[in-house]
Design a protein around this motif. Sequence first.
Motif, mmCIF file in Angstrom:
data_model
loop_
_atom_site.group_PDB
_atom_site.id
_atom_site.type_symbol
_atom_site.label_atom_id
_atom_site.label_comp_id
_atom_site.label_asym_id
_atom_site.label_seq_id
_atom_site.Cartn_x
_atom_site.Cartn_y
_atom_site.Cartn_z
ATOM 1 N N ILE A 36 43.449 28.103 30.727
ATOM 2 C CA ILE A 36 42.443 29.157 30.937
ATOM 3 C C ILE A 36 41.239 28.573 31.675
ATOM 4 C CG2 ILE A 36 40.754 30.620 29.737
ATOM 5 C CD1 ILE A 36 42.974 30.869 27.475
ATOM 6 N N TYR A 132 34.116 35.571 32.600
ATOM 7 C CA TYR A 132 35.319 35.038 33.242
ATOM 8 C C TYR A 132 36.264 34.439 32.195
ATOM 9 C CZ TYR A 132 32.118 35.039 37.349
ATOM 10 O OH TYR A 132 31.219 35.366 38.329
ATOM 11 N N LEU A 134 36.581 35.248 29.028
ATOM 12 C CA LEU A 134 37.245 36.314 28.266
ATOM 13 C C LEU A 134 38.433 36.877 29.058
ATOM 14 C CD1 LEU A 134 34.158 38.266 26.831
ATOM 15 C CD2 LEU A 134 35.648 36.656 25.610
ATOM 16 N N LEU A 135 38.241 37.079 30.366
ATOM 17 C CA LEU A 135 39.359 37.564 31.180
ATOM 18 C C LEU A 135 40.437 36.487 31.300
ATOM 19 C CD1 LEU A 135 37.576 39.581 34.015
ATOM 20 C CD2 LEU A 135 38.524 40.403 31.849
ATOM 21 N N GLY A 136 40.040 35.218 31.280
ATOM 22 C CA GLY A 136 41.010 34.115 31.306
ATOM 23 C C GLY A 136 41.880 34.103 30.056
ATOM 24 N N ARG A 138 42.768 36.696 28.426
ATOM 25 C CA ARG A 138 43.735 37.767 28.678
ATOM 26 C C ARG A 138 44.781 37.332 29.710
ATOM 27 N NH1 ARG A 138 39.963 43.206 28.936
ATOM 28 N NH2 ARG A 138 39.579 43.384 26.691
ATOM 29 N N ALA A 139 44.346 36.561 30.703
ATOM 30 C CA ALA A 139 45.281 36.052 31.715
ATOM 31 C C ALA A 139 46.338 35.152 31.092
ATOM 32 C CB ALA A 139 44.529 35.296 32.812
ATOM 33 N N LEU B 3 50.373 30.557 32.781
ATOM 34 C CA LEU B 3 49.653 31.727 32.275
ATOM 35 C C LEU B 3 50.527 32.976 32.422
ATOM 36 C CD1 LEU B 3 46.227 30.895 33.919
ATOM 37 C CD2 LEU B 3 46.761 30.719 31.493
ATOM 38 N N ALA B 4 50.186 34.014 31.664
ATOM 39 C CA ALA B 4 50.917 35.281 31.785
ATOM 40 C C ALA B 4 50.587 35.982 33.105
ATOM 41 C CB ALA B 4 50.583 36.190 30.608
ATOM 42 N N LEU B 5 49.387 35.732 33.622
ATOM 43 C CA LEU B 5 48.967 36.379 34.866
ATOM 44 C C LEU B 5 49.765 35.824 36.045
ATOM 45 C CD1 LEU B 5 46.795 38.382 36.054
ATOM 46 C CD2 LEU B 5 45.421 36.355 36.544
ATOM 47 N N PHE B 14 40.788 34.038 41.585
ATOM 48 C CA PHE B 14 40.121 32.789 41.220
ATOM 49 C C PHE B 14 40.346 31.659 42.231
ATOM 50 C CE2 PHE B 14 40.788 34.947 37.116
ATOM 51 C CZ PHE B 14 39.500 34.932 36.633
ATOM 52 N N PRO B 44 35.436 44.027 28.170
ATOM 53 C CA PRO B 44 34.708 44.151 26.894
ATOM 54 C C PRO B 44 33.214 43.854 26.961
ATOM 55 C CG PRO B 44 35.937 42.080 26.964
ATOM 56 C CD PRO B 44 36.313 42.839 28.208
ATOM 57 N N GLY B 131 29.806 39.920 36.074
ATOM 58 C CA GLY B 131 30.930 39.005 36.329
ATOM 59 C C GLY B 131 32.232 39.773 36.519
ATOM 60 N N TYR B 132 32.471 40.773 35.670
ATOM 61 C CA TYR B 132 33.676 41.589 35.821
ATOM 62 C C TYR B 132 33.660 42.308 37.184
ATOM 63 C CZ TYR B 132 33.627 41.191 30.641
ATOM 64 O OH TYR B 132 33.583 40.745 29.344
ATOM 65 N N LEU B 135 34.656 40.022 40.017
ATOM 66 C CA LEU B 135 36.116 39.842 40.063
ATOM 67 C C LEU B 135 36.795 41.129 40.530
ATOM 68 C CD1 LEU B 135 36.846 37.687 36.875
ATOM 69 C CD2 LEU B 135 36.474 36.944 39.237
#
Lengths: 196, 196
Positions: A36, A132, A134-136, A138-139, B3-5, B14, B44, B131-132, B135
């Motif tokens: 992450i 970033y 937090l989104l990582g 989830r990634a 990663l799942a992404l 990124f 979130p 930040g969101y 991205l």
Amino acid sequence: MSLALDPAAQDLLFREARTANTFADEPVSDEQIQAIYDLVKYAPTAFNQSPLRVVLIRSEEARERLVPHMAEGNQAKTRTAPLVAILATDNEFHEELPELFPHFPQAKDVFFAERPARERSAALNGSLQAGYFLLGIRAAGLAAGPMTGFDFAGVQKEFLDDDHTPLMVVNIGKPGENAWYPRSPRLAYEQVVRTV
Amino acid sequence: MSLALDPAAQDLLFREARTANTFADEPVSDEQIQAIYDLVKYAPTAFNQSPLRVVLIRSEEARERLVPHMAEGNQAKTRTAPLVAILATDNEFHEELPELFPHFPQAKDVFFAERPARERSAALNGSLQAGYFLLGIRAAGLAAGPMTGFDFAGVQKEFLDDDHTPLMVVNIGKPGENAWYPRSPRLAYEQVVRTV
């Protein structure tokens, strides 16, 4: 209007991802946290500063020290999440700027000689980096449970020092049963964006 | 550790995305900004609060009013970017909480009756949302050029009011020629994360 980002990725990071309040009994490894970090470290900050610091609460002893500082409604999930992380800022981040921003190594002294300027910059850019991160999470296919309901001074004293300010505490893991509330409303575009 | 992404999504958001300093001459539409907002609005925040506000600078007249408030090194790109946005917080965001967080509509009065508490929360959560949004710009296949080098009081006075605090100004568009510096170093995992 379609985005360049693949719809499955949109769902994973934003649309289907939810803040988890319960977690499955499956560990989160250091390797997952490193993957992450090694992804989200590339996201932008001012002068490429990197004030975010992460404290992983792994030992039972550390968790027992953390839980009493959490708001009552956050204690059970903080006690049971597979992994808990304190996200904080390093208000002395400017020491790293000559290495991190070689285009203008003077930034350390020109903009950040004074502590209040550093604290303001660390708060903004550390919060960007927390988003970033937090989104990582989830990634990585995990659910995050970010919390700001805790005694900030208590957590700082227990786990950090005067140079480090807590931003949030995050529960990390696979979601458990009844992990979330129904999705709450969001503001409409017109309530958020205006044009001049 | 994978990663799942999807790796292409990792690159888009990124690894290959960069902060652009020059932009191609291709407009950015309101539909693109709406698609970005309608994706990132799900990310979130505490109590599902939504303090982020966006002012799109579209008219030449508005751009002429903005540019003099930018630091000298930011003026040329602010003048030439296809679209410029001011990201700010609404420090009266608590008025929307009963609608946004129906599980606990009292949050508005219990936690946010006092302005300093609202400003702290809006700064943290508005920065997360900023930040969101950055991205999200990348998710739309566009480059973002976030800037904090400007006269905050001047931009607030010119485009906002006492209840709205600027966070950053962002140039948005397709990258132009020589759009970025070489990638600068990042802190190693061990410099950022520790375990207790």
